[in-house]
Enzyme design. Structure first.
Site, PDB file in Angstrom:
ATOM      1  N   ASP A 145       0.888  -1.162   0.000  1.00 36.37           N
ATOM      2  CA  ASP A 145       0.000   0.000   0.000  1.00 36.37           C
ATOM      3  C   ASP A 145       0.928   1.215   0.000  1.00 36.37           C
ATOM      4  OD1 ASP A 145      -1.564   2.165   0.758  1.00 36.37           O
ATOM      5  OD2 ASP A 145      -2.667   1.068   2.304  1.00 36.37           O
ATOM      6  N   GLY A 187      18.455  -5.742  -0.310  1.00 38.29           N
ATOM      7  CA  GLY A 187      18.608  -7.079  -0.878  1.00 38.29           C
ATOM      8  C   GLY A 187      17.347  -7.906  -0.938  1.00 38.29           C
ATOM      9  N   TYR A 202       1.050   1.105  14.722  1.00 39.79           N
ATOM     10  CA  TYR A 202       0.021   0.744  13.758  1.00 39.79           C
ATOM     11  C   TYR A 202       0.116   1.619  12.511  1.00 39.79           C
ATOM     12  CZ  TYR A 202      -4.371  -0.157  11.444  1.00 39.79           C
ATOM     13  OH  TYR A 202      -5.314  -0.501  10.504  1.00 39.79           O
ATOM     14  N   LYS A 233      -3.150  -2.749   8.131  1.00 36.57           N
ATOM     15  CA  LYS A 233      -3.124  -4.206   8.286  1.00 36.57           C
ATOM     16  C   LYS A 233      -2.166  -4.827   7.292  1.00 36.57           C
ATOM     17  CE  LYS A 233      -5.616  -6.450  11.398  1.00 36.57           C
ATOM     18  NZ  LYS A 233      -4.850  -6.467  12.629  1.00 36.57           N
ATOM     19  N   GLN A 248      -5.250 -28.282 -10.483  1.00 34.71           N
ATOM     20  CA  GLN A 248      -5.473 -29.400 -11.429  1.00 34.71           C
ATOM     21  C   GLN A 248      -4.333 -30.435 -11.432  1.00 34.71           C
ATOM     22  OE1 GLN A 248      -9.133 -27.678 -12.739  1.00 34.71           O
ATOM     23  NE2 GLN A 248      -8.379 -29.694 -13.211  1.00 34.71           N
ATOM     24  N   SER A 249      -4.651 -31.561 -12.038  1.00 34.34           N
ATOM     25  CA  SER A 249      -3.690 -32.660 -12.283  1.00 34.34           C
ATOM     26  C   SER A 249      -2.883 -33.030 -11.034  1.00 34.34           C
ATOM     27  CB  SER A 249      -2.711 -32.287 -13.408  1.00 34.34           C
ATOM     28  OG  SER A 249      -3.394 -31.796 -14.510  1.00 34.34           O
ATOM     29  N   ASP A 251     -14.834   1.184   5.666  1.00 30.37           N
ATOM     30  CA  ASP A 251     -13.539   0.757   5.106  1.00 30.37           C
ATOM     31  C   ASP A 251     -13.519  -0.737   4.785  1.00 30.37           C
ATOM     32  OD1 ASP A 251     -12.721   3.365   5.330  1.00 30.37           O
ATOM     33  OD2 ASP A 251     -11.078   2.977   6.732  1.00 30.37           O
ATOM     34  N   TYR A 258      -2.000  -4.165  18.684  1.00 27.65           N
ATOM     35  CA  TYR A 258      -1.304  -3.787  17.449  1.00 27.65           C
ATOM     36  C   TYR A 258      -1.979  -2.605  16.759  1.00 27.65           C
ATOM     37  CZ  TYR A 258       0.378  -8.380  18.563  1.00 27.65           C
ATOM     38  OH  TYR A 258       0.893  -9.446  19.235  1.00 27.65           O
TER      39      TYR A 258
HETATM   40  P1  13P Z   1      -7.514 -32.979 -13.647  1.00 25.43           P
HETATM   41  O1  13P Z   1      -7.225 -34.269 -12.921  1.00 25.43           O
HETATM   42  O2  13P Z   1      -6.879 -32.904 -15.008  1.00 25.43           O
HETATM   43  O3  13P Z   1      -7.166 -31.793 -12.807  1.00 25.43           O
HETATM   44  O4  13P Z   1      -9.109 -32.925 -13.945  1.00 25.43           O
HETATM   45  C1  13P Z   1     -10.046 -32.818 -12.925  1.00 25.43           C
HETATM   46  C2  13P Z   1     -11.076 -31.817 -13.289  1.00 25.43           C
HETATM   47  O5  13P Z   1     -10.875 -30.972 -14.142  1.00 25.43           O
HETATM   48  C3  13P Z   1     -12.331 -31.840 -12.521  1.00 25.43           C
HETATM   49  O6  13P Z   1     -12.998 -30.594 -12.540  1.00 25.43           O
HETATM   50  P1  13P Z   2      -5.160  -0.679   5.041  1.00 23.31           P
HETATM   51  O1  13P Z   2      -4.396  -1.682   5.887  1.00 23.31           O
HETATM   52  O2  13P Z   2      -5.815  -1.336   3.873  1.00 23.31           O
HETATM   53  O3  13P Z   2      -4.276   0.476   4.653  1.00 23.31           O
HETATM   54  O4  13P Z   2      -6.340  -0.122   5.933  1.00 23.31           O
HETATM   55  C1  13P Z   2      -6.032   0.484   7.139  1.00 23.31           C
HETATM   56  C2  13P Z   2      -7.200   1.025   7.894  1.00 23.31           C
HETATM   57  O5  13P Z   2      -6.990   1.552   8.959  1.00 23.31           O
HETATM   58  C3  13P Z   2      -8.567   0.907   7.333  1.00 23.31           C
HETATM   59  O6  13P Z   2      -9.528   1.518   8.152  1.00 23.31           O
HETATM   60 MG    MG Z   3      -4.130   1.929   3.375  1.00 26.24          MG
HETATM   61 MG    MG Z   4      -4.935  -2.325   2.263  1.00 24.67          MG
END
Ligand code: 13P
Ligand code: 13P
Ligand code: MG
Ligand code: MG
Length: 371
Positions: free
Chosen positions: A13, A104, A234, A237, A247-248, A292, A353
């Site tokens: 953010d 880093g 604070y 969040k 899948q698979s 919010d 927090y």
């Molecule tokens: P796969 O085993 O290829 O993921 O297929 C399962 C499937 O698509 C069921 O919705």
């Molecule tokens: P964010 O963590 O999304 O910035 O929201 C903080 C907040 O205090 C919302 O009321």
């Molecule tokens: Mg924010």
């Molecule tokens: Mg946020």
């Protein structure tokens, strides 16, 4: 041997528009420009999105998880977006950039990170989940259901390549320790931990030996960065993101999405201090305006083709999730009527927090011993 691909989501953010509601479109333009410059060099492909006020960078590359070049690219992109946020006087410009200089790796510097390095299969479906106005433990319930609950994932019962189950890597984010637990055998013990979602969070999920996929390549990863621990105060969040392959030998796409048909209660919402339902929404509805919130989750689906992100498909943009949204609206009304009372307001230990300790501190001299 097929080449390994890494998918990284790095998010921050860096300024809300207005308040904590949304990311301003100009910030996304800047992010796209920065990542476009790196395409064909450090990264193979990218996709820029947002959930509420969180700027989400999805990048594919061949450099593995925790790579300095990739983390630096994300950091520099957030810095460039912060400059614009300052110019537009967006709310909390640079909110999640808690350090002045890159060293880093973005871990411990504010941004959230989820990365998966894996051998790309013949067909590689992947879902990127973004949540706003909640914390990493909000993924515990849905990730558990995808990979361990046969009432959610019928593949655990009828697909011979899934019946061996999965291994969960769980972090104790207070003690900074981790444990690996095998399901189905250790399912009850796993739930003993991850049901306490403000402390124990699922970090990764692995296939087990004997299945179709290599047991050392994670199939899901969740960001677990804790802003409070980094900032010491604070600032917002730790709105989390997650990657899930499908899948698979893994849960099918629909099994990966099905847990979100239940808008479970998560902590976050207004001032990061309330319990409320997590509402699955189309990306265009990922704006947190009602008190919010309520907390949102977006799911973008891709097929990965040699690192190319083929997509996205906006997966909750589906009337099949209307009932979940309707229930979330009703639960939001119900919870809101508690006003400042628990369990809508978070329990005191979680309010540590927030800005609450400062309020309690003001009262501390007024307390008299009780006879
Ligand atoms: P796969 O085993 O290829 O993921 O297929 C399962 C499937 O698509 C069921 O919705
Ligand atoms: P964010 O963590 O999304 O910035 O929201 C903080 C907040 O205090 C919302 O009321
Ligand atoms: Mg924010
Ligand atoms: Mg946020």
């Amino acid at each position: 041997m097929a080449e390994k691909i890494t998918v990284s989501i790095i998010k921050a953010d860096v300024g809300g528009w207005p308040g904590h509601a949304l990311v301003h479109p100009e910030l996304k333009v800047i992010a796209r420009n920065e990542l476009e410059k790196a395409k064909g060099k450090d990264i193979i492909d990218y996709y820029v999105s947002n959930c509420g006020d969180d700027l989400e960078l999805i990048m594919t590359h061949r450099k593995g998880a925790d790579n300095e070049d990739i983390h630096r690219l994300a950091w520099d992109t957030f810095i460039a977006a912060t400059e614009k946020a300052k110019e537009l006087k967006l709310y909390g410009a640079g909110q999640d950039l808690l350090s002045d200089a890159f060293s880093g790796n973005v871990k411990g510097m504010g941004p959230g990170v989820a990365e998966l390095e894996f051998t790309e299969r013949k067909a590689e479906p992947l879902v990127a989940f973004f949540m706003d106005k909640t914390e990493p433990g909000a993924f515990n319930l849905p990730i558990y259901k995808m990979f361990a609950d046969p009432f959610n994932t019928i593949g655990l019962v009828i697909d011979p390549s899934a019946t061996q189950g999965y291994t969960f890597e769980v972090w104790d984010i207070k003690e900074h320790k981790r444990v690996f637990m095998d399901c189905p055998e250790e399912m009850y013990a796993l739930l003993a931990l991850i049901g306490a979602k403000s402390r124990y969070v699922i970090k990764r999920v692995y296939p087990r030996e004997g299945g179709k996929l290599p047991a050392d390549e994670p199939v899901s990863a969740i960001s677990t960065e804790k802003l409070y621990e980094i900032a010491g105060d604070y600032v917002g969040k730790d709105d989390p993101v997650a990657l899930v392959r499908a899948q698979s030998g893994l849960p099918a796409l629909g099994e990966v999405l099905e847990p979100f048909a239940f808008p479970h209660l998560v902590s976050g919402w207004m001032r990061g201090s309330h319990n409320g339902p997590i509402m699955p929404v189309a990306q265009s509805n990922a704006k947190c305006t009602r008190f919010d919130g309520p907390p949102r989750v977006v799911a973008l689906g891709f097929q990965i083709a040699n690192g190319r992100l083929v997509g996205p498909v906006d997966l909750f943009d589906d009337p099949g999730f209307d009932n979940a949204r309707d229930l979330a609206k009703d639960v939001a009304d119900y919870m809101r009527r508690h006003g400042p009372f628990e369990p809508h307001r978070l329990p005191l230990e979680d309010m540590e927090y927030t800005t609450m300790p400062k309020v309690l501190n003001k009262l501390k001299d007024r307390f008299q011993p009780v006879e």
